[in-house]
Design a protein around this motif. Sequence first.
Motif, PDB file in Angstrom:
ATOM      1  N   LYS A 120      -8.841   8.510  -2.880  1.00 50.09           N
ATOM      2  CA  LYS A 120      -9.886   9.813  -2.660  1.00 50.09           C
ATOM      3  C   LYS A 120      -9.304  10.988  -1.912  1.00 50.09           C
ATOM      4  O   LYS A 120      -9.092  12.085  -2.276  1.00 50.09           O
ATOM      5  N   ALA A 121      -8.612  10.496  -0.819  1.00 51.79           N
ATOM      6  CA  ALA A 121      -7.949  11.510   0.040  1.00 51.79           C
ATOM      7  C   ALA A 121      -6.807  12.230  -0.615  1.00 51.79           C
ATOM      8  O   ALA A 121      -6.572  13.306  -0.488  1.00 51.79           O
ATOM      9  N   THR A 146       0.712  -1.313   0.093  1.00 49.77           N
ATOM     10  CA  THR A 146       0.145   0.075  -0.009  1.00 49.77           C
ATOM     11  C   THR A 146       0.769   1.457  -0.098  1.00 49.77           C
ATOM     12  O   THR A 146       0.632   2.254  -0.725  1.00 49.77           O
ATOM     13  N   TYR A 147       1.838   1.205   0.987  1.00 50.34           N
ATOM     14  CA  TYR A 147       2.808   2.353   0.782  1.00 50.34           C
ATOM     15  C   TYR A 147       3.559   2.603  -0.373  1.00 50.34           C
ATOM     16  O   TYR A 147       3.480   3.772  -1.106  1.00 50.34           O
ATOM     17  N   ASN A 148       3.926   1.479  -1.024  1.00 56.91           N
ATOM     18  CA  ASN A 148       4.704   1.605  -2.165  1.00 56.91           C
ATOM     19  C   ASN A 148       3.890   2.059  -3.312  1.00 56.91           C
ATOM     20  O   ASN A 148       4.205   2.947  -4.383  1.00 56.91           O
ATOM     21  N   LYS A 149       2.453   1.561  -3.276  1.00 58.00           N
ATOM     22  CA  LYS A 149       1.826   1.941  -4.317  1.00 58.00           C
ATOM     23  C   LYS A 149       1.178   3.621  -4.210  1.00 58.00           C
ATOM     24  O   LYS A 149       1.045   4.160  -5.339  1.00 58.00           O
ATOM     25  N   PRO A 185      -8.649  -3.226  -0.634  1.00 54.39           N
ATOM     26  CA  PRO A 185      -9.316  -2.424  -1.652  1.00 54.39           C
ATOM     27  C   PRO A 185      -9.944  -1.302  -1.287  1.00 54.39           C
ATOM     28  O   PRO A 185      -9.784  -0.276  -1.932  1.00 54.39           O
ATOM     29  N   SER A 186     -10.695  -1.204  -0.256  1.00 53.02           N
ATOM     30  CA  SER A 186     -11.472  -0.246  -0.035  1.00 53.02           C
ATOM     31  C   SER A 186     -10.682   0.822   0.848  1.00 53.02           C
ATOM     32  O   SER A 186     -10.719   1.985   0.711  1.00 53.02           O
ATOM     33  N   TYR A 203      -9.064   2.014  11.658  1.00 47.49           N
ATOM     34  CA  TYR A 203      -9.359   0.460  11.109  1.00 47.49           C
ATOM     35  C   TYR A 203      -8.724  -0.187  12.548  1.00 47.49           C
ATOM     36  O   TYR A 203      -7.778  -0.109  13.067  1.00 47.49           O
ATOM     37  N   VAL A 204      -9.513  -1.114  13.407  1.00 50.50           N
ATOM     38  CA  VAL A 204      -9.196  -2.078  14.206  1.00 50.50           C
ATOM     39  C   VAL A 204      -9.090  -3.393  13.662  1.00 50.50           C
ATOM     40  O   VAL A 204     -10.265  -4.008  13.118  1.00 50.50           O
TER      41      VAL A 204
END
Length: 173
Positions: A168-169, A82-85, A160-161, A153-154
């Motif tokens: 969006k952010a 996720t970070y790399n993306k 994907p979400s 998130y816990v």
Amino acid sequence: MTAPASPRSWKTPVALGAALLVLAGIGYATFARSVPAPDVTFISIDGQKISTQSLRGKVVMVNFWATSCTTCIHEMPAMVDTYNKFKGQGLEFVAVAMSYDPPNYVLNYTETRKLPFKVALDASGDIAKQFGDVKLTPTTFVIGKDGKIIKRYVGEPEFPSLHALLQKALAAG
């Protein structure tokens, strides 16, 4: 034979339903409001100081984790992906090791897995307290460019979400 229903018998369920809708609306409005991220300074494992204030204007993920947490270890490769993306679009990421996690374990994990983002130690537990007294790991916060918490998130996020939320952010002015 049953007695005819009293004229008020239908009013109670309707009134109860209306009351529940009002409470649900209040609850949604309360949780939908953005809460500012706490003003904290992370100390990375290489001694660098990173304040939430210095991250304003960027989308930030703060991930509370521990080397003893199996879900944390399981999600970490997806967090790296996720970070790399998104790092090229301005995403910042701080992985905060919990106070009970031995620093040498954190350092070893970070080095052997070549974590590409900032890893911080919360030796006193103060940062976890300021983020709403985080006790469960993994807990991840997404903070918008305005410094407000967009989502918490816990447990392991549904990636994907999470990616859609980050897109969006990051696109927001």
